[in-house]
Design a protein around this motif. Sequence first.
Motif, PDB file in Angstrom:
ATOM      1  N   LEU A   4       0.745  -1.088  -0.003  1.00 45.66           N
ATOM      2  CA  LEU A   4       0.107  -0.059   0.017  1.00 45.66           C
ATOM      3  C   LEU A   4       0.841   1.328   0.103  1.00 45.66           C
ATOM      4  N   PRO A   5       0.730   2.094  -1.014  1.00 45.88           N
ATOM      5  CA  PRO A   5       1.656   3.229  -1.147  1.00 45.88           C
ATOM      6  C   PRO A   5       1.216   4.237   0.145  1.00 45.88           C
ATOM      7  N   VAL A   6       2.204   4.532   0.901  1.00 42.57           N
ATOM      8  CA  VAL A   6       1.965   5.456   2.148  1.00 42.57           C
ATOM      9  C   VAL A   6       1.487   6.840   1.584  1.00 42.57           C
ATOM     10  N   PHE A   7       2.071   7.166   0.472  1.00 42.80           N
ATOM     11  CA  PHE A   7       1.574   8.578   0.263  1.00 42.80           C
ATOM     12  C   PHE A   7       0.320   8.679  -0.047  1.00 42.80           C
ATOM     13  N   ALA A   8      -0.432   7.459  -0.493  1.00 44.63           N
ATOM     14  CA  ALA A   8      -1.936   7.576  -0.823  1.00 44.63           C
ATOM     15  C   ALA A   8      -2.831   7.695   0.419  1.00 44.63           C
ATOM     16  N   LEU A   9      -2.166   7.283   1.529  1.00 48.18           N
ATOM     17  CA  LEU A   9      -2.829   7.515   2.762  1.00 48.18           C
ATOM     18  C   LEU A   9      -2.800   8.927   3.241  1.00 48.18           C
ATOM     19  N   ALA A  10      -1.930   9.696   2.723  1.00 47.43           N
ATOM     20  CA  ALA A  10      -1.885  11.203   3.394  1.00 47.43           C
ATOM     21  C   ALA A  10      -3.246  11.919   3.302  1.00 47.43           C
ATOM     22  N   PRO A  11      -4.023  11.844   2.215  1.00 45.21           N
ATOM     23  CA  PRO A  11      -5.325  12.558   2.051  1.00 45.21           C
ATOM     24  C   PRO A  11      -6.165  12.028   3.189  1.00 45.21           C
ATOM     25  N   LEU A  12      -6.178  10.797   3.370  1.00 39.73           N
ATOM     26  CA  LEU A  12      -7.047  10.120   4.481  1.00 39.73           C
ATOM     27  C   LEU A  12      -6.580  10.416   5.771  1.00 39.73           C
ATOM     28  N   LEU A  13      -5.426  10.643   5.826  1.00 42.53           N
ATOM     29  CA  LEU A  13      -5.005  11.014   7.234  1.00 42.53           C
ATOM     30  C   LEU A  13      -5.414  12.350   7.494  1.00 42.53           C
ATOM     31  N   THR A  14      -5.253  13.346   6.508  1.00 46.09           N
ATOM     32  CA  THR A  14      -5.812  14.864   6.769  1.00 46.09           C
ATOM     33  C   THR A  14      -7.262  14.691   7.002  1.00 46.09           C
ATOM     34  N   LEU A  15      -7.901  13.739   6.369  1.00 42.36           N
ATOM     35  CA  LEU A  15      -9.385  13.928   6.437  1.00 42.36           C
ATOM     36  C   LEU A  15      -9.823  13.613   7.859  1.00 42.36           C
ATOM     37  N   TRP A  16      -9.146  12.499   8.316  1.00 44.41           N
ATOM     38  CA  TRP A  16      -9.496  11.769   9.536  1.00 44.41           C
ATOM     39  C   TRP A  16      -8.938  12.690  10.907  1.00 44.41           C
ATOM     40  N   LEU A  17      -7.488  13.128  10.583  1.00 44.15           N
ATOM     41  CA  LEU A  17      -7.081  13.949  11.658  1.00 44.15           C
ATOM     42  C   LEU A  17      -7.050  15.351  11.894  1.00 44.15           C
ATOM     43  N   GLY A  18      -7.392  15.822  10.604  1.00 44.24           N
ATOM     44  CA  GLY A  18      -7.255  17.190  10.516  1.00 44.24           C
ATOM     45  C   GLY A  18      -6.196  17.944  10.194  1.00 44.24           C
ATOM     46  N   TYR A  19      -5.792  19.188  10.030  1.00 45.79           N
ATOM     47  CA  TYR A  19      -4.840  19.767   9.621  1.00 45.79           C
ATOM     48  C   TYR A  19      -3.481  19.860  10.480  1.00 45.79           C
ATOM     49  N   GLY A  20      -3.421  19.693  11.751  1.00 44.76           N
ATOM     50  CA  GLY A  20      -2.758  19.923  12.715  1.00 44.76           C
ATOM     51  C   GLY A  20      -1.550  19.082  12.251  1.00 44.76           C
ATOM     52  N   LEU A  21      -0.792  18.876  13.483  1.00 42.70           N
ATOM     53  CA  LEU A  21       0.702  18.158  13.441  1.00 42.70           C
ATOM     54  C   LEU A  21       0.303  16.396  13.277  1.00 42.70           C
ATOM     55  N   TRP A  22      -0.590  16.028  13.812  1.00 44.77           N
ATOM     56  CA  TRP A  22      -0.915  14.706  13.938  1.00 44.77           C
ATOM     57  C   TRP A  22      -0.869  13.986  12.584  1.00 44.77           C
ATOM     58  N   PRO A  23      -1.502  14.131  11.430  1.00 47.04           N
ATOM     59  CA  PRO A  23      -1.181  13.380  10.301  1.00 47.04           C
ATOM     60  C   PRO A  23       0.180  13.346   9.882  1.00 47.04           C
ATOM     61  N   LYS A  24       0.865  14.493  10.111  1.00 49.26           N
ATOM     62  CA  LYS A  24       2.267  14.375   9.536  1.00 49.26           C
ATOM     63  C   LYS A  24       3.081  13.630  10.533  1.00 49.26           C
ATOM     64  N   ILE A  25       2.930  13.568  11.591  1.00 51.64           N
ATOM     65  CA  ILE A  25       3.569  12.764  12.648  1.00 51.64           C
ATOM     66  C   ILE A  25       3.368  11.343  12.062  1.00 51.64           C
ATOM     67  N   LEU A  26       2.123  10.922  11.835  1.00 52.65           N
ATOM     68  CA  LEU A  26       1.641   9.573  11.484  1.00 52.65           C
ATOM     69  C   LEU A  26       2.185   9.399  10.091  1.00 52.65           C
ATOM     70  N   MET A  27       2.313  10.326   9.277  1.00 57.75           N
ATOM     71  CA  MET A  27       2.848   9.812   8.023  1.00 57.75           C
ATOM     72  C   MET A  27       4.347   9.487   8.286  1.00 57.75           C
ATOM     73  N   ALA A  28       5.163  10.240   8.974  1.00 63.39           N
ATOM     74  CA  ALA A  28       6.571   9.983   9.276  1.00 63.39           C
ATOM     75  C   ALA A  28       6.334   8.594   9.960  1.00 63.39           C
ATOM     76  N   LEU A  29       5.761   8.415  10.960  1.00 67.85           N
ATOM     77  CA  LEU A  29       5.812   7.181  11.771  1.00 67.85           C
ATOM     78  C   LEU A  29       5.627   6.115  10.724  1.00 67.85           C
ATOM     79  N   LEU A  30       4.459   5.937   9.901  1.00 67.18           N
ATOM     80  CA  LEU A  30       4.234   4.927   8.921  1.00 67.18           C
ATOM     81  C   LEU A  30       5.183   4.714   7.907  1.00 67.18           C
ATOM     82  N   ILE A  31       5.838   5.743   7.411  1.00 65.26           N
ATOM     83  CA  ILE A  31       6.856   5.455   6.590  1.00 65.26           C
ATOM     84  C   ILE A  31       8.060   4.783   7.174  1.00 65.26           C
TER      85      ILE A  31
END
Lengths: 246, 238
Positions: free
Chosen positions: A98-125
Motif C-alpha cells: 500500500l503506497p503510504v503517500f496515498a494515505l496522506a489525504p485520508l489521514l488529513t481527512l481523519w485527523l485534521g490539519y494539525g501536527l498529527w497526520p504529519k507525525i503519523l505519515m512520518a511514523l508509517l513511512i
Amino acid sequence: MKLFLRLILVTVALFLFWHFLVVFADLPKFILPSPLLVMQTFVSNFSLILKHAVVTGSEILVGLLAGTVLGSVTAICLAISPAARTIVRPMMVLSQALPVFALAPLLTLWLGYGLWPKILMALLIIYFPVTSSFFDGLMNTPKGMLDLSRVMNGNPWRIMLNLRIPAAVPGLASGLRLAAVYAPIGAIIGEWVGASEGLGYLMLLANGRAKIDLMFAALIVLVVMTLILHWSIDRLGNSLTAKMSP
Amino acid sequence: MQSLLFEGSAWINEIQIFPRISFTMQAGSWTCMLGPSGVGKTTILRLIAGLESEIVLDGSIVLKEGGRLSGQISLMSQTDNLLPWLSATENVLLGNRLRGEKPDFDKANELIKKVGLTEHRKKRPYALSGGQRQRVALARTLMEERPIVLLDEPFSALDARVRAEMQELAAQHLQGKTILLVTHDPAEAARLGERILVLSVNGIKDVCPPAGGIIRAYDEQTVLACQGQLLRLLREEE
C-alpha cells in the motif's frame, strides 16, 4: 573531519555550478533563482523560515521517535512469539504494498490539519524499515550464545533483554539510518496534502506565488535538517554498534 | 556427584545420525569422546544439554542417582561465547543475570582470581587474548556450580602452549565434576581421559586410558602410547 571538508567542497562546487548555470543560461528568477538570491531571501525571511522549520522539525522528530518505539516493540513481539510472526508478518508485507503517500489525504481527512497526520505519515513511512531490520537482528543472535543461555536456564525475557536486544543493536541502527532519511519525506508529504504551517506548506505557498527563491531557501533548510539528523543517528548508531561488536 | 547414562540412536526425520550406542559418564570423572568430524560427537553433547530441536534421540539420557537433567549441566564450547559488550567479570556473572538472581560479585572475582585474570577483570573480550577469553569462559562455567560439565572442543582453537595450560587449569578446577569432553585431539584425550570413547559410524569403542590419575604429563610413555593407539584407531575407523 575529512568527510566534513569533502562535504563543504562538494557543496561549494554545486553552488558554483548552479550560479554559473543561472548566469550563462540567463534564466529568469521565477524559473531558477541564483544561489545568491536564495541566500538573500533566506536571510531576510529567516524568522519566517525558522518558524516553519521548527514545526516540520518537531513532526519529524516525534514521528521518528514514535516510529522507532513502535517498530522496536513490534520487532520484539515478533521475535518472541512464533504465533505473532505467522499472523503479523504477512500483514506487514501487505501493508508495504500500500503506497503510504496515498494515505496522506485520508489521514488529513481523519485527523485534521494539525501536527498529527504529519507525525503519523512520518511514523508509517519508517515503521517497516525499523521493524524489519531490528527483527532480523533479533533473529540472528549468535547461536552459541543462545545455547549457553538456555543451558543456564535463563528466563526468556531476560535473554531478550540482556542478550538478543544488545546483539541486535547494529541491525536497529541500520534501520534507524534509513528512518532518518525517510521520516522527513513523510512529514513533507503530510504537509503538502494539507497544512497551515511547516516547510512543506511554505514551499507550496512560495511556489504558488512564484517566489521560487523562498521555495529554494526552504528546501535547502529541509535538506540541511535531514543531513544533520542522518549524521547524528549515524554517529549514535556507529558508537553503539562498536560497543556491541567483538 | 552425578553419573549420567546415555543410551540410544539419533535420527533426523528418517535418517539415522548414529546407531544405537550406550555409555556412562562416571560421577566425578572425565569421559573423553573422540571421533572423526561429522560422526555425531557434538550431537551427543547437544542432546545431553537439551539443545537439539531437530535431531531426535530414540533412547534415554538419565541420571543414575535420579532427578532431572535440567539445571544440572553447564556448557563450554570452542567459541568462548563471551558477550562483547560485557566485561570479564560481568560475563562470569551472566548466569546470575539471565536467571534474575542477585549477582555474586565476590564469588565471580574469586573465580577470576583462580583462573589468573584479576588484572584483566574489567576488560571487555576484544581486549583479551584467545587463551584469556577461554579462561573467562572457564570461570563462567565454574560460576554455575553444576555437577555435570559438557566441554565441546573447548581448547581446539588455542595454540599448543596455551592449550596445554588450559587443559591443566580445567583439570585442576573442574575436579569432582562429571565431565564429557568432546575432542578430535588424541593427545588431549590421552592426557585428560579417565575413560576414553571412540565414536565412529559403526558405534562406540571403549579404549583403556593410560594408567595414573589426571592430568597426565604430555610426554609420559603411557600417554604417548595411548595417543598413538587412538590415532591408529581413528584412522582405521575412517
